[in-house]
Design a protein around this motif. Structure first.
Motif, PDB file in Angstrom:
ATOM      1  N   SER A 148      22.814 -15.274  14.362  1.00  3.23           N
ATOM      2  CA  SER A 148      21.518 -14.610  14.545  1.00  3.23           C
ATOM      3  C   SER A 148      21.652 -13.099  14.599  1.00  3.23           C
ATOM      4  CB  SER A 148      20.856 -15.109  15.841  1.00  3.23           C
ATOM      5  OG  SER A 148      20.621 -16.507  15.772  1.00  3.23           O
ATOM      6  N   ALA A 149      20.544 -12.431  14.249  1.00  3.39           N
ATOM      7  CA  ALA A 149      20.539 -10.962  14.205  1.00  3.39           C
ATOM      8  C   ALA A 149      20.742 -10.350  15.584  1.00  3.39           C
ATOM      9  CB  ALA A 149      19.229 -10.471  13.609  1.00  3.39           C
TER      10      ALA A 149
ATOM     11  N   ARG B 270      21.235 -10.922  20.086  1.00  2.00           N
ATOM     12  CA  ARG B 270      21.692 -11.788  21.167  1.00  2.00           C
ATOM     13  C   ARG B 270      20.731 -11.548  22.328  1.00  2.00           C
ATOM     14  NH1 ARG B 270      27.046 -13.286  20.735  1.00  2.00           N
ATOM     15  NH2 ARG B 270      27.379 -13.173  22.966  1.00  2.00           N
ATOM     16  N   THR B 271      19.867 -12.499  22.588  1.00  2.00           N
ATOM     17  CA  THR B 271      18.871 -12.258  23.632  1.00  2.00           C
ATOM     18  C   THR B 271      19.249 -12.977  24.918  1.00  2.00           C
ATOM     19  OG1 THR B 271      17.471 -14.117  22.964  1.00  2.00           O
ATOM     20  CG2 THR B 271      17.025 -11.993  21.921  1.00  2.00           C
ATOM     21  N   ASP B 272      18.906 -12.349  26.040  1.00  2.00           N
ATOM     22  CA  ASP B 272      19.220 -12.884  27.363  1.00  2.00           C
ATOM     23  C   ASP B 272      18.274 -14.004  27.761  1.00  2.00           C
ATOM     24  OD1 ASP B 272      21.343 -11.240  28.112  1.00  2.00           O
ATOM     25  OD2 ASP B 272      19.963  -9.587  28.520  1.00  2.00           O
ATOM     26  N   SER B 273      18.650 -14.653  28.834  1.00  2.00           N
ATOM     27  CA  SER B 273      17.807 -15.660  29.468  1.00  2.00           C
ATOM     28  C   SER B 273      16.421 -15.088  29.720  1.00  2.00           C
ATOM     29  CB  SER B 273      18.464 -16.051  30.792  1.00  2.00           C
ATOM     30  OG  SER B 273      17.675 -16.987  31.459  1.00  2.00           O
ATOM     31  N   GLY B 274      15.392 -15.809  29.290  1.00  2.00           N
ATOM     32  CA  GLY B 274      14.018 -15.396  29.562  1.00  2.00           C
ATOM     33  C   GLY B 274      13.408 -14.470  28.530  1.00  2.00           C
ATOM     34  N   VAL B 275      14.233 -13.914  27.630  1.00  2.00           N
ATOM     35  CA  VAL B 275      13.728 -13.013  26.588  1.00  2.00           C
ATOM     36  C   VAL B 275      13.171 -13.847  25.428  1.00  2.00           C
ATOM     37  CG1 VAL B 275      14.379 -11.237  24.894  1.00  2.00           C
ATOM     38  CG2 VAL B 275      15.328 -11.170  27.223  1.00  2.00           C
ATOM     39  N   HIS B 276      12.055 -13.402  24.853  1.00  2.00           N
ATOM     40  CA  HIS B 276      11.362 -14.137  23.803  1.00  2.00           C
ATOM     41  C   HIS B 276      11.671 -13.559  22.417  1.00  2.00           C
ATOM     42  CE1 HIS B 276       9.170 -15.435  27.302  1.00  2.00           C
ATOM     43  NE2 HIS B 276       8.724 -14.217  27.517  1.00  2.00           N
ATOM     44  N   ALA B 277      11.318 -14.330  21.379  1.00  2.00           N
ATOM     45  CA  ALA B 277      11.407 -13.812  20.010  1.00  2.00           C
ATOM     46  C   ALA B 277      10.156 -14.229  19.241  1.00  2.00           C
ATOM     47  CB  ALA B 277      12.647 -14.355  19.304  1.00  2.00           C
ATOM     48  N   LEU B 278       9.572 -13.258  18.544  1.00  2.00           N
ATOM     49  CA  LEU B 278       8.474 -13.565  17.627  1.00  2.00           C
ATOM     50  C   LEU B 278       9.017 -13.848  16.233  1.00  2.00           C
ATOM     51  CD1 LEU B 278       5.826 -10.873  18.674  1.00  2.00           C
ATOM     52  CD2 LEU B 278       6.082 -13.233  19.474  1.00  2.00           C
ATOM     53  N   ALA B 279      10.139 -13.222  15.892  1.00  2.00           N
ATOM     54  CA  ALA B 279      10.704 -13.415  14.546  1.00  2.00           C
ATOM     55  C   ALA B 279      12.196 -13.072  14.554  1.00  2.00           C
ATOM     56  CB  ALA B 279       9.956 -12.555  13.524  1.00  2.00           C
ATOM     57  N   MET B 280      12.963 -13.897  15.284  1.00  2.00           N
ATOM     58  CA  MET B 280      14.427 -13.773  15.196  1.00  2.00           C
ATOM     59  C   MET B 280      14.840 -14.189  13.793  1.00  2.00           C
ATOM     60  SD  MET B 280      17.323 -13.031  16.384  1.00  2.00           S
ATOM     61  CE  MET B 280      16.863 -12.603  18.068  1.00  2.00           C
ATOM     62  N   ARG B 281      15.893 -13.566  13.253  1.00  2.00           N
ATOM     63  CA  ARG B 281      16.408 -13.968  11.944  1.00  2.00           C
ATOM     64  C   ARG B 281      17.796 -14.560  12.156  1.00  2.00           C
ATOM     65  NH1 ARG B 281      13.740 -11.393   7.662  1.00  2.00           N
ATOM     66  NH2 ARG B 281      15.084 -12.655   6.322  1.00  2.00           N
ATOM     67  N   SER B 282      18.034 -15.711  11.541  1.00  2.00           N
ATOM     68  CA  SER B 282      19.279 -16.441  11.737  1.00  2.00           C
ATOM     69  C   SER B 282      19.675 -17.098  10.419  1.00  2.00           C
ATOM     70  CB  SER B 282      19.095 -17.533  12.801  1.00  2.00           C
ATOM     71  OG  SER B 282      18.555 -17.009  14.001  1.00  2.00           O
ATOM     72  N   HIS B 283      20.917 -17.599  10.353  1.00  2.00           N
ATOM     73  CA  HIS B 283      21.281 -18.408   9.187  1.00  2.00           C
ATOM     74  C   HIS B 283      22.214 -19.537   9.585  1.00  2.00           C
ATOM     75  CE1 HIS B 283      25.105 -15.980   8.815  1.00  2.00           C
ATOM     76  NE2 HIS B 283      25.563 -17.144   8.399  1.00  2.00           N
ATOM     77  N   LEU B 284      22.247 -20.552   8.729  1.00  2.00           N
ATOM     78  CA  LEU B 284      23.201 -21.645   8.862  1.00  2.00           C
ATOM     79  C   LEU B 284      23.509 -22.184   7.468  1.00  2.00           C
ATOM     80  CD1 LEU B 284      20.878 -23.874   8.501  1.00  2.00           C
ATOM     81  CD2 LEU B 284      20.894 -24.002  10.972  1.00  2.00           C
ATOM     82  N   ASP B 285      24.703 -22.783   7.332  1.00  2.00           N
ATOM     83  CA  ASP B 285      25.169 -23.313   6.043  1.00  2.00           C
ATOM     84  C   ASP B 285      25.089 -24.833   6.062  1.00  2.00           C
ATOM     85  OD1 ASP B 285      25.753 -20.746   5.124  1.00  2.00           O
ATOM     86  OD2 ASP B 285      27.766 -20.810   5.994  1.00  2.00           O
TER      87      ASP B 285
END
Lengths: 249, 249
Positions: free
Chosen positions: B47-48, B50-65
Motif C-alpha cells: 500500500s501507498a 501506512r496508517t495507524d490504528s483508528g486512521v481512515h482512508a477514502l482512497a488508499m492505493r494498494s496492489h496485489l499479484d
C-alpha cells in the motif's frame, strides 16, 4: 417553570426512534432521563418531528419545562454530560416564552435524504446513507419529483400507521442533486405524513434506475392508494435538518 | 501473475492499522484473507501509506499479484463480497504493469484531518473527527502552518517508532480552513514521517486555542527535538485521501 428550547443532534442508529417506545430505547427517553438526573424533575420532551427508528437528526428542535433555576448554557452542558455515551447531543439551548411549543409553533420542517450511488459497499457512511448500487439518473429523479411539489393528497406516500387527520399536505420543495457519487434529496414542507419522505425517495430511486418512467411518479400520486407505492427507502439515509418558527424567520 | 491495483476505502476504527499486526485485526489481513477466499492464493497487499490504528482512508492505493485469470471488475466485486462485514471496500480495481508498485511508484500522498470545533459532544461524527471544545482560530492555524511548508528536518513531528532513514521531508501543502464548526487541515507531500500529520495538527490546535503563539510553530520545527512537540492529535480525525502516480498526473 421555565421553558427551554433545545436543538438536538443524534445518530438514530441505536434508537427505536425519537419518541418514547415501550419496547426499546428512544432519544426522548435519553434526554428525559438526563434532565431528571440534572434537575431531579420528571419532564416531558416535545419535539418538532417524530422520527422513526434509524432516522438521524442534525438539528431537531424540542422543548421541556424545568422549575429549577439554571442558565441555558449550564443546562446544555449538564445534559450533554449526562447523555454520554448515547449518541445524542444538545447543540443549543435557550429560554422561550411559555406559549412557544416545539411542535405546535413549528411552521416548517426540512429533511435531507442521502444516497450513496456506487457498486462498492459503504464503510465510513454505513448506517448514515442508503447504498444504491445501480446507477441513478439524478436529473430524471429531480424532474419526476416536481410532480409532487404543491398541495396534494399524499395517501400513496403515507404509512398505514400514520395518525394525521388528513392525507392533504403542501410540499414546498423536493430537490434532487448529485454530488459525486452521492445523490441528495432535499424536502421541505410545513409538515409531513408518516413515512412520506422515505416513500417519496423510494419511488424517486425507481425513476433514477429507469424502473419507473418519470411520469409514473405523478401517476402514483394520483392513484391515492398505498398499493401504488413502489418502494419505501430505508431509514438510515434520512436526516431531520431544520425546523422553522415564525419569530426566527 | 497479474498485478492488480486496488483503491480501498475503510473505517479505521475497528482496526489496529492498515498493515498486518501480530496483536490485532488489520485492513491488510482483511483484504489478504478475502483474496485467499476468492482465488485460493496467498497474496501480499502493498500500500501507498501506512496508517495507524483508528486512521481512515477514502482512497488508499494498494496492489496485489494474482495468478488466477479474473477480470478486474469481477475481482473487485468478489473481494467486496468477502470483505463483509468488515468496514473495508474496494472502490476501484485495474490491471497495472508488473513494475508498478503501490508504495514505491507513489510520488505524492495527501491527508485530510477533520476537527469538529464546538462545545457539544459528537454524535454522527463520533470516531470520524477530533472533537475540540475550545474555540479555534483557523486563520492563525493556517498562518502558523506555513512555517512548516517546504523542505525541513521534521524530527519534532516524528514518532519515536518512525523507521524512515532521514527526518528530512518536503511538505508541499498544509492548509487550514474553517467550514462552519468544522476545521479541516489538508496536507500533501511526496511522503510523510510516522505521526507527522497528527503531530503537526496537534500543534496547530494549540495555536488555534491561543495556547501557542503563531511563531511557536516555527520554533518547534527548528528545535528538531521530539520533546518540543506540543500535542499529537488523535487518530480518528485523520483520513488518507489520495496517492499520486506519475502516469496518472
Amino acid at each position: 417553570m421555565t421553558r427551554f428550547a433545545l436543538t438536538i443532534e443524534f445518530d438514530g442508529g441505536p434508537f427505536f426512534g425519537l419518541q418514547r417506545q415501550a419496547d426499546g430505547p428512544s432519544v426522548q427517553q435519553s434526554v428525559e432521563e438526563a434532565a431528571l438526573a440534572v434537575t431531579g424533575e420528571t419532564v416531558t420532551l416535545h419535539s418538532a418531528g417524530r422520527t422513526d427508528s434509524g432516522v438521524h437528526a442534525l438539528a431537531m428542535r424540542s422543548h421541556l419545562d424545568i422549575a429549577k433555576n439554571i442558565e441555558p448554557f449550564r443546562l446544555m452542558e449538564a445534559l450533554n454530560a449526562r447523555l454520554r455515551p448515547d449518541p445524542v447531543a444538545i447543540t443549543h439551548c435557550e429560554v422561550k416564552p411559555d406559549d412557544w411549543h416545539a411542535r405546535f409553533s413549528c411552521i416548517g420542517r426540512s429533511y435531507e435524504y442521502r444516497i450513496r450511488n456506487r457498486r462498492s459497499p459503504l464503510t465510513l457512511e454505513r448506517g448514515r446513507a442508503w447504498h444504491v448500487a445501480r446507477p441513478l439518473d439524478a436529473e430524471a429523479m429531480h424532474e419526476a419529483a416536481q410532480a409532487l411539489v404543491g398541495q396534494h393528497d399524499f395517501t400513496t406516500f403515507r404509512s398505514a400507521h400514520c395518525q394525521a387527520a388528513s392525507p392533504e399536505k403542501t410540499l414546498d420543495r423536493l430537490d434532487v442533486t448529485r454530488e459525486g457519487d452521492a445523490v441528495i434529496v432535499r424536502a421541505a414542507a410545513r409538515s409531513f405524513l408518516h413515512h412520506q419522505v422515505r416513500s417519496m425517495v423510494g419511488c424517486l430511486a425507481l425513476v433514477g434506475q429507469g424502473t419507473w418512467r418519470i411520469e409514473q411518479m405523478a401517476e402514483a400520486l394520483e392513484a391515492k392508494d398505498r398499493s401504488a407505492l413502489g418502494l419505501n427507502a430505508p431509514p438510515e439515509g434520512l436526516y431531520f435538518v431544520k425546523a422553522t418558527y415564525p419569530e426566527e424567520e
